[in-house]
Enzyme design. Structure first.
Site, mmCIF file in Angstrom:
data_model
loop_
_atom_site.group_PDB
_atom_site.id
_atom_site.type_symbol
_atom_site.label_atom_id
_atom_site.label_comp_id
_atom_site.label_asym_id
_atom_site.label_seq_id
_atom_site.Cartn_x
_atom_site.Cartn_y
_atom_site.Cartn_z
ATOM 1 N N SER A 132 0.842 -1.197 0.000
ATOM 2 C CA SER A 132 0.000 0.000 0.000
ATOM 3 C C SER A 132 0.874 1.243 0.000
ATOM 4 O O SER A 132 2.020 1.218 0.456
ATOM 5 C CB SER A 132 -0.882 0.005 1.251
ATOM 6 O OG SER A 132 -1.593 1.218 1.381
ATOM 7 N N TYR A 145 -3.295 -0.984 10.513
ATOM 8 C CA TYR A 145 -3.038 -1.255 9.093
ATOM 9 C C TYR A 145 -1.678 -0.699 8.684
ATOM 10 O O TYR A 145 -0.885 -1.369 8.012
ATOM 11 C CB TYR A 145 -4.152 -0.617 8.266
ATOM 12 C CG TYR A 145 -4.119 -0.944 6.794
ATOM 13 C CD1 TYR A 145 -4.604 -2.161 6.320
ATOM 14 C CD2 TYR A 145 -3.622 -0.031 5.865
ATOM 15 C CE1 TYR A 145 -4.603 -2.454 4.957
ATOM 16 C CE2 TYR A 145 -3.613 -0.315 4.515
ATOM 17 C CZ TYR A 145 -4.106 -1.532 4.063
ATOM 18 O OH TYR A 145 -4.081 -1.814 2.719
ATOM 19 N N LYS A 149 1.604 -2.664 7.264
ATOM 20 C CA LYS A 149 2.120 -2.441 5.918
ATOM 21 C C LYS A 149 3.571 -1.965 5.932
ATOM 22 O O LYS A 149 4.356 -2.330 5.051
ATOM 23 C CB LYS A 149 1.230 -1.446 5.172
ATOM 24 C CG LYS A 149 -0.165 -1.986 4.845
ATOM 25 C CD LYS A 149 -0.088 -3.217 3.957
ATOM 26 C CE LYS A 149 -1.457 -3.737 3.567
ATOM 27 N NZ LYS A 149 -1.402 -4.941 2.713
#
Length: 311
Positions: A132, A145, A149
């Site tokens: 991402s 998150y 990542k």
């Protein structure tokens, strides 16, 4: 074109589903894995389907074994499996935070461990980890998150270093920006408002096309998103300005005005998803985003000019 054997984990929706269909259109033979068997059958009923959870190493071994038993090898393994949670760090329950990290960081590690063992045995293979833009920058309300990542990006870099001894084994990454998928509405939410991808928003098919290109011609990492590089530059070169803008932008761009009660989404178990997430934007909010990007871009340009002309 030669037909490849491609495993896709996280293939039941979003980018994973789009990637599976893109490989199928090319003529590749597919092995699809995710927690939702129904979602996998909606992706491609002709593929070899193996329900699996990337947090369970035994499940991934079943995927590997099923692929080799059916097709004799695995040429490409794409991992897109991910879950997400919205909310300030202290508002997200610890068990939700931990589960997101388990899925989004330890999940890719489990996939990599399984795939690389197979690639070593057969002497070749390409592992594609879908990361991402949020592995390169930070935004509020998405701490679990982003933690995952950033860690997964570091893992991918290490794996590229450790596979340099075999030029036929490749470890690649794809870093999308905002993509119109169900992950935003499926996410756990402790922010009070339904999440959505901030503009500009790409389609899952565009990201899938880059994933297929990575399989065709592997590169260490590719970025998908019109403003990704500008956002990264602002994050690294203009941290004070970036941090001043990112919270209001996230409130207006990354969260809708639709209120929602706190819930754990699909973090612990699969739930029905609707393709085509909340990536719909009116002119007013697109204008706000354009102004913000212009401010960051202008500040970045001024900083570069001042460096070139210090006097």
């Amino acid at each position: 074109m030669s037909s490849r054997v491609v495993v896709v984990t996280g293939a039941s929706s979003g980018i994973g589903r789009a990637a599976a269909r893109a490989f199928a259109a090319r003529g590749d033979r597919l092995v699809l894995a995710a927690r939702s068997e129904d979602g996998l059958r909606q992706t491609d009923g002709d593929a070899l389907i193996v329900p699996a959870d990337v947090t369970r190493r035994d499940d991934l071994e079943r995927v590997r074994r099923a692929a080799v038993e059916r097709f004799g090898r695995i040429d490409v393994w794409v991992d897109t499996a991910a879950v997400m949670a919205y909310g300030k760090f202290e508002d997200v329950p610890a068990e939700v935070f931990d589960r997101v990290v388990t899925t989004d960081l330890l999940g890719p590690a489990n996939v990599a461990r399984t795939a690389l063992r197979q690639f070593r045995d057969q002497g070749h293979g390409t592992l594609i980890l879908v990361g991402s833009l949020l592995a390169h920058v930070a935004v509020p309300y998405m701490s679990s998150y982003i933690t995952s990542k950033w860690g997964a990006r570091g893992l991918a870099r290490v794996l590229r270093q450790e596979t340099r001894d075999n030029k036929h084994i490749h470890v690649c990454s794809v870093a999308p920006g905002s993509v119109d998928t169900p992950i935003y509405t499926s996410a756990a939410n402790y922010a009070g408002f339904v999440g959505r991808p901030p503009p500009p928003v790409d389609t899952a098919d565009r990201v899938a096309a880059r994933i297929v290109r990575q399989a065709d011609r592997p590169k260490p990492e590719v970025s998908v998103g019109a403003t990704n590089r500008l956002i990264e530059f602002g994050f690294h070169a203009l941290p004070a300005l970036y941090d001043a803008l990112v919270t209001p932008l996230m409130r207006h761009g990354g969260l809708s005005r639709q209120e929602i009660a706190h819930h754990d989404g699909n973090v612990f178990a699969p739930k029905p998803r609707v393709e085509g997430g909340p990536g719909r934007w009116g002119r007013a909010r697109i204008g706000v985003a354009a102004v913000a990007v212009t401010l960051v871009g202008g500040a970045a340009a001024n900083r570069l000019l001042s460096r070139k002309n210090p006097g």
